[in-house]
Scaffold this motif. Structure first.
Motif, PDB file in Angstrom:
ATOM      1  N   SER A 168       2.337  21.153 -14.094  1.00 18.68           N
ATOM      2  CA  SER A 168       3.215  22.053 -14.476  1.00 18.68           C
ATOM      3  C   SER A 168       3.318  23.631 -13.898  1.00 18.68           C
ATOM      4  O   SER A 168       2.999  23.772 -13.741  1.00 18.68           O
ATOM      5  N   PRO A 169       4.803  23.779 -13.899  1.00 18.69           N
ATOM      6  CA  PRO A 169       6.078  23.493 -14.207  1.00 18.69           C
ATOM      7  C   PRO A 169       6.529  21.658 -14.205  1.00 18.69           C
ATOM      8  O   PRO A 169       6.548  22.285 -12.219  1.00 18.69           O
ATOM      9  N   SER A 170       7.021  21.176 -14.450  1.00 23.00           N
ATOM     10  CA  SER A 170       7.713  20.064 -13.329  1.00 23.00           C
ATOM     11  C   SER A 170       8.947  20.171 -12.358  1.00 23.00           C
ATOM     12  O   SER A 170       9.689  21.404 -13.085  1.00 23.00           O
ATOM     13  N   ASP A 171       8.297  19.382 -11.297  1.00 20.05           N
ATOM     14  CA  ASP A 171       9.869  19.558 -10.263  1.00 20.05           C
ATOM     15  C   ASP A 171      10.591  18.809 -10.578  1.00 20.05           C
ATOM     16  O   ASP A 171      10.083  17.386 -10.191  1.00 20.05           O
ATOM     17  N   GLU A 172      11.785  18.669 -10.920  1.00 13.99           N
ATOM     18  CA  GLU A 172      12.870  17.300 -11.231  1.00 13.99           C
ATOM     19  C   GLU A 172      13.122  17.049  -9.971  1.00 13.99           C
ATOM     20  O   GLU A 172      13.622  15.545  -9.766  1.00 13.99           O
ATOM     21  N   GLU A 173      12.981  17.721  -9.151  1.00 17.11           N
ATOM     22  CA  GLU A 173      13.593  17.458  -7.816  1.00 17.11           C
ATOM     23  C   GLU A 173      12.889  16.662  -6.363  1.00 17.11           C
ATOM     24  O   GLU A 173      13.092  15.646  -6.185  1.00 17.11           O
ATOM     25  N   ALA A 174      11.578  17.336  -6.798  1.00 19.49           N
ATOM     26  CA  ALA A 174      10.148  16.518  -6.171  1.00 19.49           C
ATOM     27  C   ALA A 174      10.279  14.707  -6.929  1.00 19.49           C
ATOM     28  O   ALA A 174       9.934  14.398  -5.950  1.00 19.49           O
ATOM     29  N   TYR A 175      10.393  15.575  -8.356  1.00 21.30           N
ATOM     30  CA  TYR A 175      10.021  14.070  -8.881  1.00 21.30           C
ATOM     31  C   TYR A 175      11.054  12.815  -8.277  1.00 21.30           C
ATOM     32  O   TYR A 175      11.137  11.590  -8.620  1.00 21.30           O
ATOM     33  N   ALA A 176      12.506  13.170  -8.325  1.00 24.38           N
ATOM     34  CA  ALA A 176      13.512  12.548  -8.066  1.00 24.38           C
ATOM     35  C   ALA A 176      13.238  11.855  -6.416  1.00 24.38           C
ATOM     36  O   ALA A 176      13.493  10.519  -6.459  1.00 24.38           O
ATOM     37  N   ALA A 177      12.951  13.014  -5.469  1.00 26.67           N
ATOM     38  CA  ALA A 177      12.214  12.166  -4.432  1.00 26.67           C
ATOM     39  C   ALA A 177      11.162  11.202  -4.020  1.00 26.67           C
ATOM     40  O   ALA A 177      11.217  10.137  -3.574  1.00 26.67           O
ATOM     41  N   ARG A 178      10.325  11.445  -5.082  1.00 24.88           N
ATOM     42  CA  ARG A 178       9.011  10.712  -4.981  1.00 24.88           C
ATOM     43  C   ARG A 178       9.133   9.533  -5.639  1.00 24.88           C
ATOM     44  O   ARG A 178       9.281   7.668  -5.096  1.00 24.88           O
ATOM     45  N   LEU A 179      10.349   9.832  -6.386  1.00 30.45           N
ATOM     46  CA  LEU A 179      10.765   8.430  -7.524  1.00 30.45           C
ATOM     47  C   LEU A 179      11.941   7.163  -6.596  1.00 30.45           C
ATOM     48  O   LEU A 179      11.358   6.250  -5.751  1.00 30.45           O
ATOM     49  N   ARG A 180      12.250   8.305  -5.296  1.00 29.26           N
ATOM     50  CA  ARG A 180      13.339   7.557  -3.978  1.00 29.26           C
ATOM     51  C   ARG A 180      12.336   6.538  -3.227  1.00 29.26           C
ATOM     52  O   ARG A 180      12.562   5.072  -3.437  1.00 29.26           O
ATOM     53  N   GLU A 181      10.849   7.503  -2.633  1.00 34.44           N
ATOM     54  CA  GLU A 181      10.171   6.916  -1.891  1.00 34.44           C
ATOM     55  C   GLU A 181      10.022   5.358  -2.868  1.00 34.44           C
ATOM     56  O   GLU A 181       9.324   4.855  -1.595  1.00 34.44           O
ATOM     57  N   PHE A 182       9.529   5.593  -3.827  1.00 32.66           N
ATOM     58  CA  PHE A 182       8.602   4.453  -4.626  1.00 32.66           C
ATOM     59  C   PHE A 182       9.722   3.657  -4.710  1.00 32.66           C
ATOM     60  O   PHE A 182       9.068   2.124  -5.000  1.00 32.66           O
ATOM     61  N   GLU A 183      10.889   3.234  -5.348  1.00 36.06           N
ATOM     62  CA  GLU A 183      12.017   2.682  -5.304  1.00 36.06           C
ATOM     63  C   GLU A 183      11.873   1.577  -3.116  1.00 36.06           C
ATOM     64  O   GLU A 183      12.394   0.471  -3.387  1.00 36.06           O
ATOM     65  N   LEU A 241       0.734  -1.458  -0.603  1.00 39.27           N
ATOM     66  CA  LEU A 241      -0.391   0.033   0.052  1.00 39.27           C
ATOM     67  C   LEU A 241       0.549   1.268  -0.097  1.00 39.27           C
ATOM     68  O   LEU A 241       0.745   1.798  -0.838  1.00 39.27           O
ATOM     69  N   GLU A 242       2.443   0.884   0.898  1.00 41.23           N
ATOM     70  CA  GLU A 242       2.627   2.173   0.731  1.00 41.23           C
ATOM     71  C   GLU A 242       3.318   2.838  -0.829  1.00 41.23           C
ATOM     72  O   GLU A 242       3.386   3.275  -1.189  1.00 41.23           O
ATOM     73  N   ARG A 243       3.754   1.077  -1.599  1.00 42.82           N
ATOM     74  CA  ARG A 243       4.568   1.937  -2.391  1.00 42.82           C
ATOM     75  C   ARG A 243       3.362   2.051  -3.829  1.00 42.82           C
ATOM     76  O   ARG A 243       4.010   2.850  -4.396  1.00 42.82           O
ATOM     77  N   ALA A 244       1.973   1.577  -3.712  1.00 47.59           N
ATOM     78  CA  ALA A 244       0.802   2.747  -4.403  1.00 47.59           C
ATOM     79  C   ALA A 244       0.892   3.827  -4.382  1.00 47.59           C
ATOM     80  O   ALA A 244       0.699   4.464  -5.360  1.00 47.59           O
ATOM     81  N   VAL A 245       0.722   4.422  -2.354  1.00 49.06           N
ATOM     82  CA  VAL A 245       0.399   5.554  -2.366  1.00 49.06           C
ATOM     83  C   VAL A 245       2.088   6.602  -2.820  1.00 49.06           C
ATOM     84  O   VAL A 245       1.894   7.907  -3.064  1.00 49.06           O
ATOM     85  N   ALA A 246       3.597   5.688  -2.781  1.00 50.97           N
ATOM     86  CA  ALA A 246       4.471   6.342  -3.170  1.00 50.97           C
ATOM     87  C   ALA A 246       4.414   6.977  -5.015  1.00 50.97           C
ATOM     88  O   ALA A 246       5.254   7.732  -5.172  1.00 50.97           O
ATOM     89  N   LEU A 247       4.140   5.487  -5.160  1.00 51.21           N
ATOM     90  CA  LEU A 247       3.641   5.376  -6.852  1.00 51.21           C
ATOM     91  C   LEU A 247       2.821   6.649  -7.434  1.00 51.21           C
ATOM     92  O   LEU A 247       2.776   7.524  -8.608  1.00 51.21           O
ATOM     93  N   ARG A 248       2.044   7.362  -6.971  1.00 57.06           N
ATOM     94  CA  ARG A 248       0.656   7.775  -7.334  1.00 57.06           C
ATOM     95  C   ARG A 248       1.570   9.399  -6.741  1.00 57.06           C
ATOM     96  O   ARG A 248       1.131  10.807  -7.457  1.00 57.06           O
ATOM     97  N   ARG A 249       2.150   9.746  -6.083  1.00 52.94           N
ATOM     98  CA  ARG A 249       2.402  11.116  -5.489  1.00 52.94           C
ATOM     99  C   ARG A 249       3.788  11.333  -6.942  1.00 52.94           C
ATOM    100  O   ARG A 249       3.722  12.551  -6.781  1.00 52.94           O
ATOM    101  N   MET A 250       4.184  10.018  -6.695  1.00 53.74           N
ATOM    102  CA  MET A 250       5.605  10.055  -8.114  1.00 53.74           C
ATOM    103  C   MET A 250       4.959  10.783  -9.314  1.00 53.74           C
ATOM    104  O   MET A 250       4.954  11.426 -10.344  1.00 53.74           O
TER     105      MET A 250
END
Length: 578
Positions: free
Chosen positions: A79-94, A63-72
């Protein structure tokens, strides 16, 4: 049994060691059972429950993985895309993705540890199937998630919102399938947890029951062992106690059975030797009791200094003789004479001993006895001697009937009778004799007086004569009659002598009348009123014809008619012959 041949110390130590061994066995069994329960409980708390918890957390991680995926995705689509935030969400997902595999891997390791542990009885086949299902579910999840995750990233980067939403829903479906599989696996794992819990509880109950049974058995065996050994100790003690009571009661014919070889057995053997010695001493005492009065024997044993030193005491002495013995013995054989004398002494000795007298010796057909301290109280000796004399006189009729049967004849040539003299006074008591032979006896004027009074019965025609001191000691306990004032041979001073007529209050009317008239006649005789004395004495003879003292005094009065007494006559009579 060999155990009963050990010393008491070894028996007690053996009992203690036996009980200690039983306690150790019980403790060891309890420890073994407790350790088995401990192993099961350890496996339950450290493997089963943690494995179940890891599976439960795998669901949470999905469930935490699904939440992290949605946040990512949401961060990427801004818009505009926040690359740093995206990278952080990606790390949470992984990170959540990695945690799913870690939780599953920990659960698998714990299950494999349960399977590999030979100490616990677990359902290894069911656990192996659970472990395989976990591995398969995680592998399928990783494969499907990796494919859809790459697809979703491309769609998000291309701003393909509709396609990304469909892919995200497909990922949710895959996650739900994974959660359902994990739920089923958890349900099966929960069954194994319950099964392990039941085993723990069962082993605990079994351990309690086994420990209780072993404890009861140990207690029973220990009690039986202690009872067996203690009975081996107490039984000889009880036998020894019973033997002691027998000895206390004067019975020396029951030796104790020696059943052990310990200290009690040695004590029992020593006790038997003591009994044998006491029995020997008792035989000696019984043997000498036939020659020496038992009270004298016991007195000399208790106070040997009396026999050595001697003492002066006031005692009452009795002499008893059989009248007509000389004429009776002339026609007897020696065997018949011994038979008659033994029976006579047996009959006459009984009343003396019954009245606590001491038989000093047999002299021909005479018996010498005495009463006094330390055998009886000083105030009782006169009365007891008088009672013994009465009892002896009462045996005469029966003795006269028995003697012809003893001799095998129809009638005795002459009737036998008794003459008894009793005197009270100070005598010397002690062992008299030579260095070769001693005799515990009494000596003194009272002894001589008693012997003389026994002979004086022939003069007065009486059976029982006593001295003034004896009459004073008797008092009103017996019926007495003053006979005369007499100086026997060997004595210068005359004294009153009395006849024992019977027990107190037992006089017949004729005897009472005899005593009254005789007393009147004796008083008149001493006052030289001889006519008055003769009348009173004849009245006494009318009451009891043949009364010896009355006839004796009448004979003296007849002599005084021709040869009157001197002017200074004191009313006493003096005997010059013994």
């Amino acid at each position: 049994m060999p155990i009963f041949n050990q010393s008491i110390r070894r028996k007690i130590v053996g009992i203690a060691l036996g009980l200690i061994v039983l306690m150790l066995v019980t403790s060891i069994l309890s420890m073994v059972m407790s350790s088995q329960v401990g192993v099961l409980l350890d496996e339950l708390t450290n493997r089963y429950i943690p494995a179940y918890g890891d599976l439960a957390r795998a669901n949470i991680r999905s469930l935490e993985r699904a939440v992290a995926l949605r946040r990512m995705v949401m961060t990427r689509m801004q818009s505009p895309s926040d690359e740093e935030a995206y990278a952080a969400r990606l790390r949470e997902f992984e990170e959540s993705d990695r945690r799913i595999e870690e939780e599953a891997e920990r659960a698998r390791k714990l299950i494999n540890a349960i399977i590999d542990d030979p100490r616990t009885p677990s359902d290894n086949a069911a656990l192996a199937r659970i472990e395989a299902r976990i591995e398969t579910s995680v592998a399928e999840l990783r494969r499907d998630m990796n494919e859809n995750h790459a697809k979703l990233v491309k769609q998000v980067d291309a701003k393909q919102i509709a396609e990304a939403r469909n892919t995200l829903e497909h990922i949710d479906a895959i996650r739900d399938q994974f959660n359902q599989k994990i739920d089923l696996i958890r349900a099966d794992m929960l069954k194994q947890v319950y099964a392990s819990t039941s085993q723990v509880i069962g082993h605990q109950h079994k351990a309690i029951i086994v420990s209780g049974i072993v404890t009861v058995l140990a207690a029973v065996v220990g009690f039986a062992f202690a009872l067996l050994v203690s009975s081996g100790i107490t039984r000889p003690v009880r036998m020894l106690l019973a033997g002691t009571r027998e000895v206390e009661a004067g019975r020396f014919d029951k030796p104790i059975t020696v059943s052990t070889q310990d200290e009690i057995g040695e004590l029992a053997a020593a006790f038997n030797r003591m009994i044998e010695q006491l029995r020997h001493n008792e035989r000696i005492r019984e043997t000498f009791g036939r020659y020496i009065d038992p009270k004298v024997v016991q007195g000399l044993i208790d106070r040997p200094e009396v026999a050595v030193d001697g003492q002066r005491r006031v005692m009452t002495i009795m002499f008893c003789d059989m009248s007509g013995f000389t004429s009776m013995s002339e026609g007897m054989t020696p065997r018949g004479l011994v038979k008659v004398m033994n029976h006579y002494f047996t009959v006459m000795s009984g009343p003396i001993r019954d009245n606590r007298g001491v038989i000093d010796k047999y002299i021909g057909d005479a018996i010498m006895a005495y009463w006094g301290p330390p055998f009886i109280e000083e105030g009782e000796q006169g009365r007891l001697a008088g009672l013994a004399a009465i009892d002896m006189a009462e045996q005469v009729p029966a003795l006269q009937k028995q003697l012809p049967d003893l001799l095998g004849i129809r009638a005795m040539p002459a009737l036998c009778d008794l003459r008894i003299g009793i005197a009270t006074g100070e005598v010397l008591t002690g062992s008299i004799g030579s260095e070769l032979m001693m005799s515990f006896t009494v000596m003194g004027d009272a002894v001589n007086l008693a012997s003389r009074l026994e002979a004086v019965n022939k003069v007065y025609g009486t059976r029982i004569l006593i001295s003034q001191a004896t009459a004073d000691a008797i008092g009103s306990h017996l019926e007495l009659r003053e006979i005369d004032c007499l100086a026997v041979a060997g004595q210068s001073a005359p004294q009153a002598i009395f006849e024992v007529m019977g027990r107190s209050g037992a006089l017949a009317a004729a005897q009472a009348s005899l005593r009254k008239h005789y007393a009147e006649g004796l008083a008149a005789y001493r006052a030289r009123r001889f006519d008055e004395a003769s009348a009173a004495l004849n009245a006494a003879l009318e009451a009891v014809p043949g009364d010896g003292p009355s006839r004796t005094l009448l004979g003296r009065i007849a002599q005084f008619e021709t040869d009157p007494p001197d002017a200074n006559w004191d009313g006493a009579w003096r005997l010059e012959q013994k």
